[in-house]
Scaffold this motif. Structure first.
Motif, PDB file in Angstrom:
ATOM      1  N   GLU A  97     -14.093 111.385 -24.100  1.00  0.00           N
ATOM      2  CA  GLU A  97     -13.994 111.812 -25.316  1.00  0.00           C
ATOM      3  C   GLU A  97     -12.756 113.092 -25.254  1.00  0.00           C
ATOM      4  N   LEU A  98     -11.524 113.088 -26.010  1.00  0.00           N
ATOM      5  CA  LEU A  98     -11.249 114.247 -25.746  1.00  0.00           C
ATOM      6  C   LEU A  98     -10.282 114.749 -27.250  1.00  0.00           C
ATOM      7  N   ALA A  99     -10.326 115.071 -28.238  1.00  0.00           N
ATOM      8  CA  ALA A  99      -9.418 115.443 -29.416  1.00  0.00           C
ATOM      9  C   ALA A  99     -10.204 114.116 -29.806  1.00  0.00           C
ATOM     10  N   GLN A 100      -8.952 113.481 -30.456  1.00  0.00           N
ATOM     11  CA  GLN A 100      -9.061 112.215 -31.130  1.00  0.00           C
ATOM     12  C   GLN A 100      -8.807 111.220 -30.111  1.00  0.00           C
ATOM     13  N   TYR A 101      -8.699 111.400 -28.421  1.00  0.00           N
ATOM     14  CA  TYR A 101      -8.551 110.328 -28.299  1.00  0.00           C
ATOM     15  C   TYR A 101      -9.445 109.460 -27.286  1.00  0.00           C
ATOM     16  N   LYS A 149      -6.916 103.075 -31.647  1.00  0.00           N
ATOM     17  CA  LYS A 149      -6.085 101.980 -31.660  1.00  0.00           C
ATOM     18  C   LYS A 149      -5.875 102.097 -29.955  1.00  0.00           C
ATOM     19  N   ARG A 150      -5.874 100.745 -29.366  1.00  0.00           N
ATOM     20  CA  ARG A 150      -5.338 100.930 -27.817  1.00  0.00           C
ATOM     21  C   ARG A 150      -3.568 100.748 -28.004  1.00  0.00           C
ATOM     22  N   VAL A 151      -3.883 102.250 -26.953  1.00  0.00           N
ATOM     23  CA  VAL A 151      -2.655 102.585 -26.492  1.00  0.00           C
ATOM     24  C   VAL A 151      -1.827 102.084 -25.178  1.00  0.00           C
ATOM     25  N   ARG A 152      -2.129 102.238 -24.058  1.00  0.00           N
ATOM     26  CA  ARG A 152      -2.182 102.493 -22.870  1.00  0.00           C
ATOM     27  C   ARG A 152      -3.434 101.849 -21.774  1.00  0.00           C
ATOM     28  N   GLU A 153      -3.311 101.103 -20.417  1.00  0.00           N
ATOM     29  CA  GLU A 153      -4.078 100.854 -20.078  1.00  0.00           C
ATOM     30  C   GLU A 153      -3.528 100.792 -18.441  1.00  0.00           C
ATOM     31  N   ILE A 154      -4.866 102.045 -17.337  1.00  0.00           N
ATOM     32  CA  ILE A 154      -4.176 102.683 -16.656  1.00  0.00           C
ATOM     33  C   ILE A 154      -4.818 102.597 -15.367  1.00  0.00           C
ATOM     34  N   PRO A 155      -4.306 101.335 -14.655  1.00  0.00           N
ATOM     35  CA  PRO A 155      -5.449 101.103 -13.494  1.00  0.00           C
ATOM     36  C   PRO A 155      -5.235 102.303 -12.516  1.00  0.00           C
ATOM     37  N   LEU A 156      -6.459 102.747 -12.159  1.00  0.00           N
ATOM     38  CA  LEU A 156      -6.862 104.582 -10.997  1.00  0.00           C
ATOM     39  C   LEU A 156      -6.237 103.233  -9.686  1.00  0.00           C
ATOM     40  N   SER A 157      -5.453 103.389  -9.842  1.00  0.00           N
ATOM     41  CA  SER A 157      -3.982 103.071  -8.544  1.00  0.00           C
ATOM     42  C   SER A 157      -4.465 104.098  -6.952  1.00  0.00           C
ATOM     43  N   LYS A 158      -4.802 105.162  -7.669  1.00  0.00           N
ATOM     44  CA  LYS A 158      -4.229 106.730  -6.182  1.00  0.00           C
ATOM     45  C   LYS A 158      -5.677 107.482  -6.393  1.00  0.00           C
ATOM     46  N   GLU A 159      -6.073 108.417  -5.613  1.00  0.00           N
ATOM     47  CA  GLU A 159      -7.274 109.336  -5.681  1.00  0.00           C
ATOM     48  C   GLU A 159      -7.385 109.976  -6.884  1.00  0.00           C
ATOM     49  N   LYS A 160      -6.379 110.317  -7.250  1.00  0.00           N
ATOM     50  CA  LYS A 160      -6.607 111.057  -8.052  1.00  0.00           C
ATOM     51  C   LYS A 160      -5.418 110.931  -9.921  1.00  0.00           C
ATOM     52  N   ASN A 204       1.143 115.529 -15.595  1.00  0.00           N
ATOM     53  CA  ASN A 204       0.192 114.576 -15.682  1.00  0.00           C
ATOM     54  C   ASN A 204       0.224 113.219 -15.947  1.00  0.00           C
ATOM     55  N   ASP A 205      -1.133 112.704 -14.983  1.00  0.00           N
ATOM     56  CA  ASP A 205      -0.605 111.257 -14.984  1.00  0.00           C
ATOM     57  C   ASP A 205      -0.515 110.536 -16.435  1.00  0.00           C
ATOM     58  N   ILE A 206      -1.503 111.139 -17.344  1.00  0.00           N
ATOM     59  CA  ILE A 206      -1.922 111.262 -18.598  1.00  0.00           C
ATOM     60  C   ILE A 206      -1.744 111.808 -19.047  1.00  0.00           C
ATOM     61  N   VAL A 207      -0.146 111.612 -19.772  1.00  0.00           N
ATOM     62  CA  VAL A 207       0.489 113.159 -20.951  1.00  0.00           C
ATOM     63  C   VAL A 207      -0.740 112.754 -22.550  1.00  0.00           C
ATOM     64  N   ILE A 208      -1.548 113.616 -22.765  1.00  0.00           N
ATOM     65  CA  ILE A 208      -1.234 113.208 -24.137  1.00  0.00           C
ATOM     66  C   ILE A 208      -0.744 114.531 -24.593  1.00  0.00           C
ATOM     67  N   LYS A 262     -10.196 100.865 -14.185  1.00  0.00           N
ATOM     68  CA  LYS A 262      -8.685 101.401 -15.081  1.00  0.00           C
ATOM     69  C   LYS A 262      -9.532 101.914 -15.475  1.00  0.00           C
ATOM     70  N   LEU A 263      -8.191 102.314 -16.641  1.00  0.00           N
ATOM     71  CA  LEU A 263      -8.614 102.943 -17.879  1.00  0.00           C
ATOM     72  C   LEU A 263      -7.905 102.646 -19.046  1.00  0.00           C
ATOM     73  N   ILE A 264      -8.378 102.634 -20.304  1.00  0.00           N
ATOM     74  CA  ILE A 264      -7.790 101.843 -22.066  1.00  0.00           C
ATOM     75  C   ILE A 264      -8.115 103.259 -22.856  1.00  0.00           C
ATOM     76  N   LEU A 265      -6.862 103.992 -22.776  1.00  0.00           N
ATOM     77  CA  LEU A 265      -6.600 104.565 -23.656  1.00  0.00           C
ATOM     78  C   LEU A 265      -6.721 104.173 -25.087  1.00  0.00           C
ATOM     79  N   PHE A 266      -7.169 105.283 -26.279  1.00  0.00           N
ATOM     80  CA  PHE A 266      -7.153 105.312 -27.555  1.00  0.00           C
ATOM     81  C   PHE A 266      -7.144 105.984 -27.926  1.00  0.00           C
ATOM     82  N   ALA A 267      -5.834 105.732 -29.282  1.00  0.00           N
ATOM     83  CA  ALA A 267      -5.435 106.698 -29.967  1.00  0.00           C
ATOM     84  C   ALA A 267      -5.921 106.887 -31.162  1.00  0.00           C
ATOM     85  N   ASP A 268      -7.016 107.175 -32.223  1.00  0.00           N
ATOM     86  CA  ASP A 268      -7.361 106.407 -33.641  1.00  0.00           C
ATOM     87  C   ASP A 268      -7.791 105.584 -33.487  1.00  0.00           C
TER      88      ASP A 268
END
Length: 193
Positions: free
Chosen positions: A84-88, A11-22, A31-35, A3-9
């Motif tokens: 790492e993507l910008a401040q994310y 702070k934990r924002v969201r958890e995303i399970p890698l349940s699909k191929e892409k 996008n699956d993860i919109v930033i 799974k992925l844990i998304l942090f912004a600045d």
């Protein structure tokens, strides 16, 4: 399942399970993860998972993608890698051991003070984080129960903390320590600081 844990600045924002191929990452709404950030490209990156293996690929984004402080085009993801993507920041986790580490928000950080990466921050998520220049790992920061230590990896490179050279024996780090790697200066920020 990874799974992925998304942090912004930080702070934990969201958890995303890698349940699909892409899993796609980008600014556009499909996008699956919109930033929604101007430094993120419309289609910035993709994570492709096959069986137990996941690969991160930068989709020729304008500002690039980094993993653990290093720019990448394609990267085989390993447990606790930090994208790492910008401040994310997106932490890649594979198992329950990593889950506990991700929930532990009390982690040290290293902030780059000068040079082309001035202002860049690396969260010390892994047990051992190597630091240095592209293609040359100069030192390692080790995370232990009692805090953080630093040791020189490349004995031909000069690693200095607060003006004193670091040898091959691990040396404890305290909040505010200035690490000098052949002219590049980093500041260690202790957990909770």
């Amino acid at each position: 399942m990874a799974k992925l844990i998304l942090f912004a600045d930080e702070k934990r924002v969201r958890e995303i399970p890698l349940s699909k191929e892409k899993v796609t990452i980008g600014r556009r709404p499909h996008n699956d993860i919109v930033i929604e950030h101007p430094a993120i490209s419309g289609e910035h990156a993709v994570i492709v998972t096959h069986l137990e293996d996941s690969f991160l690929e930068d989709l020729n984004s304008t500002n690039g993608t980094q993993v653990n402080g290093q720019p990448i085009k394609r990267h085989y993801l390993q447990d606790n890698d930090l994208i790492e993507l910008a401040q994310y920041r997106i932490q890649y986790l594979t198992g329950s051991e990593s889950e506990a580490a991700a929930q532990d928000q009390d982690l040290g950080r290293v902030l780059v003070l000068n040079g082309v990466k001035a202002g860049h921050e690396t969260i010390l998520v892994k047990a051992i984080t190597t630091i240095g220049m592209a293609g040359q790992q100069v030192a390692a920061i080790l995370r232990m129960d009692g805090g953080y230590t630093i040791a020189t990896i490349d004995e031909s490179a000069l690693v200095v903390i607060n003006g004193l050279p670091v040898g091959s024996q691990p040396q404890p780090l305290v909040d505010g320590d200035i690490i000098d790697l052949q002219g590049t200066q980093l500041r260690f920020v202790a957990p909770g600081a």
